[in-house]
Design an enzyme around this catalytic site. Structure first.
Site, PDB file in Angstrom:
ATOM      1  CB  SER A   1      -0.912   0.086   1.425  1.00  0.00           C
ATOM      2  OG  SER A   1      -1.615   1.145   1.711  1.00  0.00           O
TER       3      SER A   1
ATOM      4  CE1 TYR B   1      -3.751  -2.077   5.130  1.00  0.00           C
ATOM      5  CE2 TYR B   1      -3.135  -0.037   5.099  1.00  0.00           C
ATOM      6  CZ  TYR B   1      -3.719  -0.611   4.434  1.00  0.00           C
ATOM      7  OH  TYR B   1      -3.283  -1.594   3.141  1.00  0.00           O
TER       8      TYR B   1
END
Length: 273
Positions: free
Chosen positions: A141, A154
Protein backbone atom coordinates in the site's frame (compact mmCIF):
# COMPACT_ATOMS: atom_id res chain seq x y z
CA UNK A 1 0.80 -9.05 -19.65
CA UNK A 2 1.58 -10.17 -23.17
CA UNK A 3 1.83 -13.91 -22.67
CA UNK A 4 -0.72 -16.54 -21.76
CA UNK A 5 -0.25 -18.78 -18.74
CA UNK A 6 -1.29 -22.30 -19.75
CA UNK A 7 -0.65 -24.84 -17.00
CA UNK A 8 0.65 -22.13 -14.65
CA UNK A 9 -0.46 -22.75 -11.07
CA UNK A 10 -1.44 -19.55 -9.28
CA UNK A 11 -2.34 -19.10 -5.60
CA UNK A 12 -4.31 -15.94 -4.78
CA UNK A 13 -5.07 -15.05 -1.17
CA UNK A 14 -7.95 -12.74 -0.33
CA UNK A 15 -9.57 -13.98 -3.53
CA UNK A 16 -13.22 -13.74 -2.53
CA UNK A 17 -13.65 -10.01 -3.23
CA UNK A 18 -12.02 -6.80 -4.42
CA UNK A 19 -8.54 -6.94 -5.91
CA UNK A 20 -8.21 -10.67 -5.29
CA UNK A 21 -11.41 -11.44 -7.19
CA UNK A 22 -10.42 -9.16 -10.09
CA UNK A 23 -6.98 -10.74 -10.21
CA UNK A 24 -8.56 -14.19 -10.39
CA UNK A 25 -10.59 -13.13 -13.43
CA UNK A 26 -7.48 -11.75 -15.15
CA UNK A 27 -5.43 -14.89 -14.53
CA UNK A 28 -8.32 -17.16 -15.54
CA UNK A 29 -8.53 -15.43 -18.90
CA UNK A 30 -4.83 -16.23 -19.36
CA UNK A 31 -5.51 -19.94 -18.88
CA UNK A 32 -3.91 -20.41 -15.45
CA UNK A 33 -4.90 -23.01 -12.88
CA UNK A 34 -6.23 -21.06 -9.90
CA UNK A 35 -6.16 -21.76 -6.19
CA UNK A 36 -8.52 -19.25 -4.62
CA UNK A 37 -7.98 -18.65 -0.91
CA UNK A 38 -10.13 -16.64 1.52
CA UNK A 39 -12.27 -17.07 4.65
CA UNK A 40 -15.60 -16.59 2.86
CA UNK A 41 -16.47 -20.03 1.47
CA UNK A 42 -19.69 -18.90 -0.21
CA UNK A 43 -18.01 -16.07 -2.12
CA UNK A 44 -15.20 -18.36 -3.20
CA UNK A 45 -17.69 -20.87 -4.58
CA UNK A 46 -19.57 -18.14 -6.43
CA UNK A 47 -16.32 -16.93 -7.98
CA UNK A 48 -15.27 -20.46 -8.92
CA UNK A 49 -18.62 -20.94 -10.65
CA UNK A 50 -18.04 -17.76 -12.68
CA UNK A 51 -14.63 -19.05 -13.78
CA UNK A 52 -15.53 -22.72 -14.34
CA UNK A 53 -15.29 -22.46 -18.13
CA UNK A 54 -11.62 -21.46 -18.03
CA UNK A 55 -9.22 -23.89 -16.36
CA UNK A 56 -8.81 -25.85 -13.15
CA UNK A 57 -10.23 -23.89 -10.20
CA UNK A 58 -9.61 -24.92 -6.59
CA UNK A 59 -11.21 -23.09 -3.66
CA UNK A 60 -9.65 -23.19 -0.21
CA UNK A 61 -11.64 -21.48 2.54
CA UNK A 62 -9.22 -20.79 5.39
CA UNK A 63 -7.76 -18.25 7.77
CA UNK A 64 -4.44 -17.27 6.21
CA UNK A 65 -3.06 -16.22 9.59
CA UNK A 66 -3.12 -19.89 10.69
CA UNK A 67 0.31 -21.41 10.05
CA UNK A 68 -0.91 -25.02 9.85
CA UNK A 69 -3.60 -24.00 7.35
CA UNK A 70 -0.91 -22.36 5.19
CA UNK A 71 1.24 -25.48 5.39
CA UNK A 72 -1.71 -27.69 4.43
CA UNK A 73 -2.57 -25.35 1.55
CA UNK A 74 0.89 -25.48 -0.01
CA UNK A 75 1.23 -29.24 0.46
CA UNK A 76 -2.20 -29.80 -1.11
CA UNK A 77 -1.42 -27.62 -4.13
CA UNK A 78 2.01 -29.17 -4.60
CA UNK A 79 0.51 -32.67 -4.40
CA UNK A 80 -2.13 -31.93 -7.03
CA UNK A 81 -0.05 -29.87 -9.48
CA UNK A 82 3.55 -30.86 -8.55
CA UNK A 83 4.62 -27.23 -8.94
CA UNK A 84 3.59 -23.74 -7.85
CA UNK A 85 4.32 -20.95 -10.29
CA UNK A 86 2.82 -17.75 -8.91
CA UNK A 87 1.82 -16.59 -5.44
CA UNK A 88 -0.24 -13.43 -5.03
CA UNK A 89 -0.13 -12.31 -1.38
CA UNK A 90 -3.23 -10.15 -1.46
CA UNK A 91 -5.12 -10.91 1.77
CA UNK A 92 -5.26 -7.88 4.04
CA UNK A 93 -6.62 -6.77 7.40
CA UNK A 94 -7.12 -3.21 8.59
CA UNK A 95 -8.50 -2.00 11.91
CA UNK A 96 -8.62 1.76 11.55
CA UNK A 97 -8.07 4.22 14.35
CA UNK A 98 -5.35 5.20 16.78
CA UNK A 99 -3.32 2.47 18.45
CA UNK A 100 -4.96 3.14 21.82
CA UNK A 101 -8.42 2.86 20.23
CA UNK A 102 -7.75 -0.70 19.06
CA UNK A 103 -7.28 -3.82 21.12
CA UNK A 104 -3.84 -5.42 21.22
CA UNK A 105 -5.42 -8.54 19.70
CA UNK A 106 -6.72 -6.59 16.69
CA UNK A 107 -3.31 -5.01 16.16
CA UNK A 108 -1.67 -8.43 16.32
CA UNK A 109 -4.15 -9.77 13.75
CA UNK A 110 -3.13 -7.02 11.32
CA UNK A 111 0.50 -8.02 11.70
CA UNK A 112 -0.35 -11.70 11.22
CA UNK A 113 -2.41 -11.24 8.05
CA UNK A 114 -0.53 -8.39 6.39
CA UNK A 115 3.06 -9.31 7.15
CA UNK A 116 3.58 -12.69 8.80
CA UNK A 117 1.39 -14.63 6.36
CA UNK A 118 3.07 -13.34 3.15
CA UNK A 119 6.47 -14.19 4.65
CA UNK A 120 5.31 -17.67 5.68
CA UNK A 121 3.61 -18.46 2.37
CA UNK A 122 6.58 -17.17 0.37
CA UNK A 123 8.90 -19.44 2.30
CA UNK A 124 6.59 -22.42 1.87
CA UNK A 125 6.09 -22.04 -1.90
CA UNK A 126 9.66 -21.22 -2.92
CA UNK A 127 10.87 -24.85 -3.02
CA UNK A 128 8.08 -25.63 -5.51
CA UNK A 129 8.91 -22.75 -7.87
CA UNK A 130 11.14 -24.70 -10.23
CA UNK A 131 9.84 -23.51 -13.59
CA UNK A 132 10.50 -20.40 -15.64
CA UNK A 133 8.29 -17.34 -15.12
CA UNK A 134 7.63 -18.08 -11.46
CA UNK A 135 6.70 -15.06 -9.34
CA UNK A 136 5.70 -13.85 -5.91
CA UNK A 137 3.73 -10.59 -5.96
CA UNK A 138 2.96 -8.87 -2.66
CA UNK A 139 0.12 -6.38 -2.38
CA UNK A 140 1.30 -3.58 -0.12
CA UNK A 141 0.00 0.00 0.00
CA UNK A 142 1.05 3.61 -0.37
CA UNK A 143 0.53 3.61 3.41
CA UNK A 144 3.69 1.51 3.51
CA UNK A 145 5.64 4.25 1.76
CA UNK A 146 4.57 7.13 3.99
CA UNK A 147 2.75 7.07 7.37
CA UNK A 148 -1.02 7.53 7.37
CA UNK A 149 -2.77 9.09 10.41
CA UNK A 150 -4.89 6.55 12.25
CA UNK A 151 -3.19 3.62 10.51
CA UNK A 152 0.07 3.23 12.41
CA UNK A 153 0.12 -0.57 12.54
CA UNK A 154 -1.33 -1.00 9.04
CA UNK A 155 1.37 1.33 7.68
CA UNK A 156 4.01 -0.60 9.61
CA UNK A 157 2.89 -3.94 8.15
CA UNK A 158 2.88 -2.62 4.59
CA UNK A 159 6.25 -0.93 5.11
CA UNK A 160 7.56 -4.28 6.37
CA UNK A 161 6.06 -6.11 3.39
CA UNK A 162 7.87 -3.77 1.00
CA UNK A 163 11.14 -4.31 2.87
CA UNK A 164 10.63 -8.07 2.77
CA UNK A 165 9.97 -7.92 -0.99
CA UNK A 166 13.16 -6.01 -1.74
CA UNK A 167 15.26 -8.19 0.58
CA UNK A 168 13.86 -11.45 -0.80
CA UNK A 169 14.40 -10.28 -4.38
CA UNK A 170 18.04 -9.63 -3.52
CA UNK A 171 18.45 -13.01 -1.81
CA UNK A 172 17.18 -15.07 -4.75
CA UNK A 173 18.34 -12.92 -7.64
CA UNK A 174 20.31 -15.83 -9.08
CA UNK A 175 17.15 -17.93 -9.37
CA UNK A 176 14.51 -17.60 -12.06
CA UNK A 177 11.82 -16.23 -9.72
CA UNK A 178 10.36 -12.73 -9.97
CA UNK A 179 9.68 -10.96 -6.66
CA UNK A 180 7.72 -7.71 -6.74
CA UNK A 181 5.30 -5.53 -4.83
CA UNK A 182 2.37 -3.35 -5.86
CA UNK A 183 1.63 -0.33 -3.67
CA UNK A 184 -1.86 1.01 -4.39
CA UNK A 185 -3.52 4.06 -2.92
CA UNK A 186 -7.29 3.98 -2.30
CA UNK A 187 -9.18 1.37 -4.30
CA UNK A 188 -12.90 1.39 -5.07
CA UNK A 189 -13.80 -1.61 -2.90
CA UNK A 190 -15.81 -2.23 0.24
CA UNK A 191 -12.46 -2.24 2.08
CA UNK A 192 -12.74 1.55 2.27
CA UNK A 193 -16.04 2.52 0.67
CA UNK A 194 -18.30 0.62 3.10
CA UNK A 195 -16.73 2.38 6.11
CA UNK A 196 -15.94 5.68 4.51
CA UNK A 197 -16.37 7.73 7.70
CA UNK A 198 -13.66 5.69 9.44
CA UNK A 199 -11.14 6.19 6.62
CA UNK A 200 -8.64 9.01 7.09
CA UNK A 201 -9.31 12.15 5.05
CA UNK A 202 -5.85 12.09 3.49
CA UNK A 203 -6.65 8.78 1.83
CA UNK A 204 -9.12 10.50 -0.49
CA UNK A 205 -6.65 13.18 -1.58
CA UNK A 206 -5.48 10.71 -4.25
CA UNK A 207 -7.10 9.26 -7.32
CA UNK A 208 -9.17 6.19 -6.47
CA UNK A 209 -8.10 3.18 -8.53
CA UNK A 210 -10.33 0.38 -9.77
CA UNK A 211 -9.76 -3.25 -8.88
CA UNK A 212 -9.10 -4.02 -12.55
CA UNK A 213 -6.33 -1.41 -12.68
CA UNK A 214 -4.59 -2.99 -9.71
CA UNK A 215 -5.12 -6.52 -11.04
CA UNK A 216 -3.60 -5.48 -14.37
CA UNK A 217 -0.50 -4.20 -12.60
CA UNK A 218 -0.22 -7.47 -10.66
CA UNK A 219 -0.21 -9.45 -13.90
CA UNK A 220 2.34 -7.13 -15.47
CA UNK A 221 4.64 -7.39 -12.44
CA UNK A 222 4.80 -11.15 -12.93
CA UNK A 223 6.77 -10.70 -16.15
CA UNK A 224 8.20 -7.18 -16.36
CA UNK A 225 11.47 -5.97 -14.83
CA UNK A 226 9.97 -3.74 -12.13
CA UNK A 227 10.30 -4.62 -8.47
CA UNK A 228 7.57 -2.18 -7.41
CA UNK A 229 4.69 -0.29 -8.96
CA UNK A 230 2.85 2.44 -7.09
CA UNK A 231 -0.72 3.34 -8.08
CA UNK A 232 -1.40 6.12 -8.97
CA UNK A 233 2.09 6.91 -10.26
CA UNK A 234 1.95 10.53 -9.12
CA UNK A 235 1.15 9.39 -5.60
CA UNK A 236 4.13 7.07 -5.72
CA UNK A 237 6.34 10.00 -6.68
CA UNK A 238 4.88 12.09 -3.87
CA UNK A 239 5.41 9.37 -1.26
CA UNK A 240 9.04 9.09 -2.37
CA UNK A 241 9.49 12.82 -1.77
CA UNK A 242 7.84 12.79 1.64
CA UNK A 243 9.92 9.78 2.68
CA UNK A 244 13.16 11.49 1.65
CA UNK A 245 12.11 14.85 3.06
CA UNK A 246 9.94 14.28 6.18
CA UNK A 247 9.47 18.02 6.76
CA UNK A 248 7.78 18.23 3.37
CA UNK A 249 5.25 15.65 4.58
CA UNK A 250 4.46 17.84 7.59
CA UNK A 251 3.92 20.86 5.34
CA UNK A 252 1.75 18.98 2.85
CA UNK A 253 -0.39 17.12 5.40
CA UNK A 254 -2.96 19.91 6.05
CA UNK A 255 -3.36 20.59 2.33
CA UNK A 256 -3.86 16.93 1.49
CA UNK A 257 -6.25 16.38 4.39
CA UNK A 258 -8.41 19.32 3.27
CA UNK A 259 -8.45 18.04 -0.29
CA UNK A 260 -9.30 14.53 0.90
CA UNK A 261 -12.07 15.80 3.16
CA UNK A 262 -13.75 17.58 0.26
CA UNK A 263 -13.49 14.49 -1.93
CA UNK A 264 -14.85 12.28 0.86
CA UNK A 265 -17.93 14.49 1.17
CA UNK A 266 -18.49 14.27 -2.59
CA UNK A 267 -18.25 10.50 -2.48
CA UNK A 268 -20.69 10.30 0.43
CA UNK A 269 -23.18 12.50 -1.45
CA UNK A 270 -22.88 10.37 -4.58
CA UNK A 271 -23.48 7.18 -2.55
CA UNK A 272 -26.62 8.62 -1.00
CA UNK A 273 -28.20 9.62 -4.31
Amino acid sequence: MKQDLPSQTVIITGASAGVGEATAHHFARKGANLILVARNKRNLELLANQLKDYNHIMTVPMDVSNYNACLDLVERVASEFSHIDILINNAGNHKRGAVLDNSALDLAKMIDVNLKTPIVLSRLVLPYMKRKNSAIINVASLAGRTPVPGSAVYSATKFGLRAFTYSLANEIQSKNIKIAVVSPGPIDTSFIMSNIDDVSDITFSQKISTVDEVAGVILDLCVNKKIEQAIPRISGFLTNLTYLFPKLAVLLLPLLENKGKRMKEKLKLSKNK
